[in-house]
Design a protein around this motif. Structure first.
Motif, mmCIF file in Angstrom:
data_model
loop_
_atom_site.group_PDB
_atom_site.id
_atom_site.type_symbol
_atom_site.label_atom_id
_atom_site.label_comp_id
_atom_site.label_asym_id
_atom_site.label_seq_id
_atom_site.Cartn_x
_atom_site.Cartn_y
_atom_site.Cartn_z
ATOM 1 N N GLY A 183 0.709 -1.321 -0.002
ATOM 2 C CA GLY A 183 0.098 0.093 0.186
ATOM 3 C C GLY A 183 0.791 1.264 0.047
ATOM 4 N N VAL A 184 2.014 1.241 0.748
ATOM 5 C CA VAL A 184 2.888 2.345 0.976
ATOM 6 C C VAL A 184 3.835 2.558 -0.205
ATOM 7 C CG1 VAL A 184 4.469 3.714 2.130
ATOM 8 C CG2 VAL A 184 2.659 2.460 3.339
ATOM 9 N N HIS A 185 4.635 1.457 -0.582
ATOM 10 C CA HIS A 185 5.429 1.483 -1.467
ATOM 11 C C HIS A 185 5.298 0.685 -3.155
ATOM 12 C CE1 HIS A 185 8.375 3.171 1.385
ATOM 13 N NE2 HIS A 185 7.919 2.013 2.217
ATOM 14 N N SER A 186 4.010 0.222 -3.087
ATOM 15 C CA SER A 186 3.783 -0.354 -4.273
ATOM 16 C C SER A 186 4.887 -1.339 -4.817
ATOM 17 C CB SER A 186 3.502 0.725 -5.492
ATOM 18 O OG SER A 186 2.265 1.446 -4.926
ATOM 19 N N ALA A 187 5.477 -2.238 -3.921
ATOM 20 C CA ALA A 187 6.518 -2.968 -4.131
ATOM 21 C C ALA A 187 6.382 -4.179 -3.312
ATOM 22 C CB ALA A 187 7.694 -2.394 -3.938
ATOM 23 N N ASP A 188 7.018 -5.130 -3.772
ATOM 24 C CA ASP A 188 7.577 -6.398 -3.065
ATOM 25 C C ASP A 188 8.230 -6.360 -1.940
ATOM 26 O OD1 ASP A 188 8.114 -9.149 -2.597
ATOM 27 O OD2 ASP A 188 7.122 -9.897 -4.478
ATOM 28 N N PRO A 189 7.802 -6.838 -0.638
ATOM 29 C CA PRO A 189 8.982 -6.842 0.288
ATOM 30 C C PRO A 189 10.189 -7.583 0.070
ATOM 31 C CG PRO A 189 7.118 -8.077 1.171
ATOM 32 C CD PRO A 189 6.791 -7.433 -0.333
ATOM 33 N N ASP A 190 9.989 -8.590 -0.806
ATOM 34 C CA ASP A 190 11.314 -9.505 -1.245
ATOM 35 C C ASP A 190 12.477 -8.789 -1.898
ATOM 36 O OD1 ASP A 190 10.124 -11.577 -0.359
ATOM 37 O OD2 ASP A 190 9.592 -12.539 -2.365
ATOM 38 N N VAL A 191 12.075 -7.527 -2.406
ATOM 39 C CA VAL A 191 13.219 -6.809 -3.350
ATOM 40 C C VAL A 191 13.395 -5.419 -2.651
ATOM 41 C CG1 VAL A 191 12.679 -8.053 -5.522
ATOM 42 C CG2 VAL A 191 11.246 -6.163 -4.826
ATOM 43 N N LEU A 192 12.629 -5.081 -1.535
ATOM 44 C CA LEU A 192 12.843 -3.680 -1.015
ATOM 45 C C LEU A 192 13.882 -3.874 0.068
ATOM 46 C CD1 LEU A 192 9.375 -1.911 -0.446
ATOM 47 C CD2 LEU A 192 11.104 -1.570 -2.003
ATOM 48 N N ASP A 193 14.916 -2.913 0.032
ATOM 49 C CA ASP A 193 16.094 -2.668 1.010
ATOM 50 C C ASP A 193 15.539 -2.109 2.325
ATOM 51 O OD1 ASP A 193 18.177 -1.854 2.448
ATOM 52 O OD2 ASP A 193 19.209 -1.326 0.789
ATOM 53 N N ILE A 194 15.531 -2.949 3.310
ATOM 54 C CA ILE A 194 15.028 -2.530 4.381
ATOM 55 C C ILE A 194 15.758 -1.158 5.084
ATOM 56 C CG2 ILE A 194 16.652 -3.876 5.947
ATOM 57 C CD1 ILE A 194 13.094 -3.295 6.925
ATOM 58 N N ASP A 195 16.895 -0.814 4.959
ATOM 59 C CA ASP A 195 17.752 0.308 5.361
ATOM 60 C C ASP A 195 17.064 1.474 4.665
ATOM 61 O OD1 ASP A 195 19.045 -1.264 7.187
ATOM 62 O OD2 ASP A 195 20.584 -1.519 5.429
ATOM 63 N N MET A 196 16.448 1.412 3.502
ATOM 64 C CA MET A 196 15.800 2.502 2.633
ATOM 65 C C MET A 196 14.512 2.996 3.123
ATOM 66 S SD MET A 196 18.112 4.114 0.636
ATOM 67 C CE MET A 196 17.107 4.882 -0.056
ATOM 68 N N VAL A 197 13.568 1.902 3.419
ATOM 69 C CA VAL A 197 12.189 2.145 3.615
ATOM 70 C C VAL A 197 11.960 2.059 5.206
ATOM 71 C CG1 VAL A 197 11.392 1.078 1.595
ATOM 72 C CG2 VAL A 197 11.697 -0.490 3.247
ATOM 73 N N ALA A 198 13.052 1.616 6.065
ATOM 74 C CA ALA A 198 12.859 1.846 7.485
ATOM 75 C C ALA A 198 14.205 1.975 7.989
ATOM 76 C CB ALA A 198 12.078 0.508 8.141
ATOM 77 N N PRO A 199 14.802 3.259 7.768
ATOM 78 C CA PRO A 199 16.210 3.604 8.151
ATOM 79 C C PRO A 199 16.349 3.471 9.709
ATOM 80 C CG PRO A 199 15.131 5.441 7.389
ATOM 81 C CD PRO A 199 14.310 4.365 7.037
ATOM 82 N N GLY A 200 17.379 3.061 10.057
ATOM 83 C CA GLY A 200 17.637 2.752 11.476
ATOM 84 C C GLY A 200 17.093 1.729 12.123
ATOM 85 N N LEU A 201 16.348 0.747 11.564
ATOM 86 C CA LEU A 201 15.621 -0.462 12.012
ATOM 87 C C LEU A 201 16.511 -1.569 12.546
ATOM 88 C CD1 LEU A 201 12.857 -1.056 13.298
ATOM 89 C CD2 LEU A 201 12.377 -2.292 10.978
ATOM 90 N N ARG A 202 17.372 -1.721 11.575
ATOM 91 C CA ARG A 202 18.427 -2.844 11.803
ATOM 92 C C ARG A 202 19.238 -2.570 13.112
ATOM 93 N NH1 ARG A 202 21.295 -5.894 7.432
ATOM 94 N NH2 ARG A 202 21.972 -3.831 6.445
ATOM 95 N N ALA A 203 19.779 -1.067 13.073
ATOM 96 C CA ALA A 203 20.795 -0.755 14.015
ATOM 97 C C ALA A 203 19.930 -0.566 15.339
ATOM 98 C CB ALA A 203 21.158 0.602 13.814
ATOM 99 N N GLY A 204 18.617 -0.409 15.371
ATOM 100 C CA GLY A 204 17.692 -0.676 16.359
ATOM 101 C C GLY A 204 17.818 -1.995 17.151
ATOM 102 N N ILE A 205 17.741 -2.944 16.216
ATOM 103 C CA ILE A 205 17.795 -4.333 16.623
ATOM 104 C C ILE A 205 18.964 -4.753 17.429
ATOM 105 C CG2 ILE A 205 17.884 -6.665 15.950
ATOM 106 C CD1 ILE A 205 16.419 -6.047 13.452
ATOM 107 N N ARG A 206 20.116 -4.120 16.920
ATOM 108 C CA ARG A 206 21.464 -4.304 17.681
ATOM 109 C C ARG A 206 21.443 -3.610 19.046
ATOM 110 N NH1 ARG A 206 23.210 -3.722 12.221
ATOM 111 N NH2 ARG A 206 23.717 -1.461 12.540
#
Length: 496
Positions: A183-206
């Motif tokens: 709905g937001v990105h008109s794209a498949d989550p298989d091919v979206l870079d998490i760091d572009m669409v949710a910046p800082g989320l992976r750093a938040g996991i660490r």
């Protein structure tokens, strides 16, 4: 008034020391022009179409002036609220109605969890999450807190689906994340870079030890940032707890205010002026359009990625290898209907559709008069504005066999059928007061896996030039908040 650094009949004059041309009159281009003008740079903006604002535009349907693109902004960042404050629009910031959104799943509609990022829940045991995932799905998702923080966070690039599937499981991906991402990105989550669409989320996991904790921290962090900002939303909006807000009258009023300021600053605004070529000159840059050349010392390119690289390839051939993929073609169908049965807002503010849901072609539906009180008041009793979005881009995740509707007639018929199914209220052509189709061809940036690295390389090449900036959602990330935060920063770097 003649444009700065330009002359008629296909000739050009030597630019003054402080002149700039901005190619593109969308939100990025207008923000770039604003930053340049405030620094005392004589600026000309070239826009190929007849309208300003790009995806933050407007159209009139049944006498109502409505948003033709973006109709809200994310509140996890204060960027848009700060801009609104600078444009004296703080008093126009409004929260959506508290009804919340729904998600259409193969086995029926469910309330969408309200405490998530990209549909990723902050708590797998929230009642809305539990209803969508079922007991097995919530159990699997809760294992996230027991997994090592390194899982999904060590690779240079990771897709949305790879991260969510590894940490929370398939049901979170398919039943919560895929509908939101579609709905937001008109794209498949298989091919979206998490760091572009949710910046800082992976750093938040660490930092916090789990994906759920990282989501919760992002939700908290956005509210704290907004509270400290001079452009923070009013207290009523903060209490509402919504992840988005809007402007009374529509997001397009932001463009109206920006244009008014640019005109006061003396910026030359040229609509219907397509930049055909860009080349270097002894004094900087020459942008040529039919019959006119615009010379300037500084150049800002604010169009979608493929077009930007195409314009600059002759002057900066090293950009050619960094050309991004075109974004998906998106069609928005707006229906204004006379249907008092919708007064009850049967699906809250709207519905996001899981890709594998049978019989529905839309990727999202917004019940705009249920979402925004100001619009309901303007439309009047019993009149409703419903907007459906079509065009999923890469739909490998839950791909459908049926082709997307293309023509206006096909889209109208699909919108009637889909809105009936999604709202559980029959909507026929007889109920429609007026309708319109707005198409965005490749306008949404496509942040494919590895796009973050490509952005860094493009920015490095442009910075090395010293007289060029390239801005827009394809570099900053999708969404008004990302664009509004990034564009002034890039222009300030250019000026420094």
């Amino acid at each position: 008034m003649q444009a700065a650094g330009s002359s008629a009949a296909g000739t050009a004059v030597k630019p003054a020391a402080q002149t700039a041309v901005v190619v593109g009159g969308g939100i990025s281009g207008l923000l770039a022009a604003r930053e340049l003008a405030r620094a005392g740079v004589r600026t000309t903006v070239l826009e190929a179409s007849s309208a300003w604002g790009g995806c933050v535009g407007s159209h009139v349907v049944a006498g109502l002036t409505l948003d033709s693109g973006a109709e809200s902004f994310a509140t996890r960042s204060s960027a848009v609220a700060d801009l609104a404050a600078e444009l004296d629009l703080t008093g126009q910031i409004v929260a959506p109605e508290p009804g919340g959104a729904w998600v259409q799943l193969p086995d029926g509609p469910r309330e969408l969890p309200r405490t998530g990022v990209l549909g990723i829940p902050a708590n797998p045991w929230d009642p809305e999450v539990r209803r969508s995932l079922g007991l097995p799905g919530s159990l699997r998702a809760s294992l996230d807190k027991l997994l090592p923080a390194t899982l999904g966070t060590t690779a240079d690039a990771t897709s949305v689906s790879a991260l969510v599937r590894a940490r929370m499981g398939r049901r979170v991906l398919e039943r919560l994340v895929a509908p939101v991402v579609g709905g937001v990105h008109s794209a498949d989550p298989d091919v979206l870079d998490i760091d572009m669409v949710a910046p800082g989320l992976r750093a938040g996991i660490r930092e916090h030890g789990s994906l759920a904790a990282a989501v919760a921290a992002q939700r908290r962090g956005g509210g704290a940032t907004a509270a400290l900002s001079p452009g923070a939303p009013p207290p009523g909006l903060q209490k509402a707890g919504s992840a988005v807000a809007g402007l009374r009258g529509g997001m397009h009023t932001l463009i109206t205010a920006l244009l008014a300021e640019l005109r006061r600053e003396g910026v030359t605004l040229l609509r219907g002026t397509k930049a055909d070529t860009v080349e270097r000159t002894a004094g900087g840059w020459r942008v040529s359009s039919v019959g006119t050349a615009h010379d300037a010392g500084l150049l800002v390119v604010a169009v979608e990625g493929p077009a930007a690289v195409g314009l600059l390839a002759g002057a900066l051939p090293e950009l050619t290898a960094r050309r991004p993929e075109a974004g998906p073609d998106v069609s928005l169908v707006t229906l204004v209907v006379d249907l008092p049965q919708l007064d009850a807002a049967p699906r809250g503010t709207g519905v996001l559709v899981a890709p594998q849901s049978p019989g529905i072609q839309a990727k999202a539906l917004t019940h705009a008069t249920a979402k925004w009180e100001w619009l309901a008041d303007k439309a009047g009793p019993g009149t409703h504005v419903v907007r459906l979005s079509y065009g999923r881009g890469d739909a490998r995740h839950g791909a459908r066999d049926r082709p997307e509707p293309r023509s206006d007639a096909e889209l109208f018929e699909a919108a009637l059928k889909d809105s009936t199914a999604l709202l559980s209220v029959p909507i026929t052509a007889r109920d429609v007061v007026a309708w319109d189709v707005v198409r965005w061809g490749g306008a949404l940036p496509f942040a494919s896996l590895g796009h973050k690295r490509r952005v860094a390389e493009v920015r490095s090449i442009c910075a090395a030039d010293g007289t060029l900036a390239v801005v827009g959602g394809w570099l900053s990330g999708n969404g008004l908040a990302a664009i509004v935060a990034d564009t002034p920063k890039q222009v300030r770097q250019l000026l420094s």
